[in-house]
Motif scaffolding. Sequence first.
Motif, PDB file in Angstrom:
ATOM      1  N   LYS A 129      12.940  -0.358  -3.594  1.00 18.03           N
ATOM      2  CA  LYS A 129      12.656   1.086  -3.433  1.00 18.03           C
ATOM      3  C   LYS A 129      12.497   1.727  -4.812  1.00 18.03           C
ATOM      4  O   LYS A 129      11.601   2.573  -5.023  1.00 18.03           O
ATOM      5  N   MET A 139       9.161   0.953  -6.213  1.00 19.23           N
ATOM      6  CA  MET A 139       8.124   1.790  -5.585  1.00 19.23           C
ATOM      7  C   MET A 139       8.119   3.192  -6.193  1.00 19.23           C
ATOM      8  O   MET A 139       7.063   3.790  -6.393  1.00 19.23           O
ATOM      9  N   ASP A 145       5.112   5.037  -8.109  1.00 21.10           N
ATOM     10  CA  ASP A 145       4.653   6.392  -7.759  1.00 21.10           C
ATOM     11  C   ASP A 145       4.489   7.249  -9.012  1.00 21.10           C
ATOM     12  O   ASP A 145       3.517   7.992  -9.156  1.00 21.10           O
ATOM     13  N   GLU A 166       3.827 -12.198  -3.489  1.00 21.85           N
ATOM     14  CA  GLU A 166       3.505 -11.382  -2.310  1.00 21.85           C
ATOM     15  C   GLU A 166       3.934  -9.927  -2.492  1.00 21.85           C
ATOM     16  O   GLU A 166       3.220  -9.003  -2.108  1.00 21.85           O
ATOM     17  N   LEU A 167       5.118  -9.755  -3.096  1.00 22.33           N
ATOM     18  CA  LEU A 167       5.584  -8.376  -3.343  1.00 22.33           C
ATOM     19  C   LEU A 167       4.627  -7.642  -4.258  1.00 22.33           C
ATOM     20  O   LEU A 167       4.290  -6.470  -4.031  1.00 22.33           O
ATOM     21  N   GLU A 175       1.599  -6.526  -2.439  1.00 25.66           N
ATOM     22  CA  GLU A 175       1.867  -5.368  -1.584  1.00 25.66           C
ATOM     23  C   GLU A 175       1.991  -4.081  -2.390  1.00 25.66           C
ATOM     24  O   GLU A 175       1.435  -3.038  -2.018  1.00 25.66           O
ATOM     25  N   PHE A 176       2.718  -4.158  -3.508  1.00 24.44           N
ATOM     26  CA  PHE A 176       2.892  -2.963  -4.348  1.00 24.44           C
ATOM     27  C   PHE A 176       1.546  -2.491  -4.896  1.00 24.44           C
ATOM     28  O   PHE A 176       1.280  -1.292  -5.017  1.00 24.44           O
ATOM     29  N   GLU A 221      -1.266  -2.632  -3.513  1.00 24.17           N
ATOM     30  CA  GLU A 221      -2.099  -1.997  -2.488  1.00 24.17           C
ATOM     31  C   GLU A 221      -1.999  -0.464  -2.491  1.00 24.17           C
ATOM     32  O   GLU A 221      -2.934   0.246  -2.123  1.00 24.17           O
ATOM     33  N   ASP A 222      -0.846   0.043  -2.905  1.00 24.28           N
ATOM     34  CA  ASP A 222      -0.614   1.486  -2.867  1.00 24.28           C
ATOM     35  C   ASP A 222      -1.263   2.229  -4.029  1.00 24.28           C
ATOM     36  O   ASP A 222      -1.317   3.458  -4.033  1.00 24.28           O
ATOM     37  N   GLU A 273      -4.069   3.638  -6.501  1.00 21.15           N
ATOM     38  CA  GLU A 273      -5.491   4.011  -6.452  1.00 21.15           C
ATOM     39  C   GLU A 273      -5.985   4.388  -7.843  1.00 21.15           C
ATOM     40  O   GLU A 273      -7.018   3.910  -8.301  1.00 21.15           O
TER      41      GLU A 273
END
Lengths: 94, 325
Positions: free
Chosen positions: A39, A42, A46, A73-74, A77-78, A80-81, A83
């Motif tokens: 968390k 993430m 952000d 894999e982590l 995934e991270f 992907e968020d 942009e």
Amino acid sequence: MTEFYRPVFTALDEYLGALGQGSCRFDFELIYLNSSSAKAVMMLMDKLEAAAAGGATVDIYWLYDKEDDTMQELGEEFGEDLEAAKFHLEKMAG
Amino acid sequence: MPSHDLFGAEEQTLASAQELIESGRFADLADGKLYAALVKDYQKLLRATRRLMRLSDRNEEQLNALTQEQRRANEIIAEKNKELESLSKKLSKYLSPQIYQSIFTGAQNVEITSNRKKLTIFFSDVVNFTETTDKMESEDLTNLLNRYLTEMTNIALEHGATIDKYIGDAIMVFFGDPESRGVKEDARCCVRMAIAMLKRLRELQTEWLELGAEQPFHLRIGINTGYVTVGNFGSNDRMDYTIIGSCVNATARLEFHAETDGILIGHETYALVKDEVNTEEHEPIKVKALPNPCAVTRCWGCTTTWLARDPSSARSRTASSCYWI
């Protein structure tokens, strides 16, 4: 956990606050993450994403051991968020 | 259960929200934007939740794998420990129990090293062993010798002796290392042990005669107290924990000069045990092999050696040159 990450968040906020339109690189090199740390990562992502959206050039490097599928894999995934920030997923040699 | 099943309700909520945005039901543009932003945040929150759940599952999986690996490693270690324990038990038979203990507890290093200590040394020999057993079959002789050594060893260990070595039928032990009860008590224990051995030997005579020995066994015992060098001698590949020094040689000579079923003790031993045993003076013995005559004099208490015997005999000679226990 919050106490552990608070200085990191504070330092990053101060740094990104002063970065403006400049460029920066942030490396993640982890061998294990529990849920709380995930968390926190993430939240760091952000902050970096927000700086990039604000005009800074932000490169995020996710470095993982070549045999560590979990970290790979982590990282995927991270990434992907993101942009505005540029995400780099890199396998470490040796 | 796949994560899309676990999050079915949330997916349904998102789909409904998306339909609502696309239906154009928000007349106010600001309300529409606010709602869309909320939906986006909800999507992000759902992604984070899924990610954390997957991470948690992965970590648990890894933890289980590690636990199993650890369990297998523990089983292998336990098995190896068992093998080592069995091997060390076998090897321990080749060492005196005190030496074995001091090595295995780490009190003593297995290296070429030695110390000078005052010990009480014991030598025993079966009188005319070769002649006595000459006509015995090899198997009977082996049984007899092993029985004799076992019996004597048990008595030695009961009295706290460190068994140095067996030389055929001869036994060499010492008191005071690696554990000591004090020089005086070490000497007393040694003499008590010698007396117990003679007593037990008499009890075993009948048994041995039945095994084929033509004559009863008799012992000669020498005991001496003095400074010796004790430690590991040999090479790094093969070493013996033993004692060396003129006092050791002198003890062997005392044993040689002892009477049948008698215990000859040196002057210093005598001084330490005299209030406990009856003794009789014996004429002085010169030890030829020792290069330094002065050392001989000191070790032997200048002039006097002592002959010891079982106190149960209640004998107390009054001759001028020897002491009987």
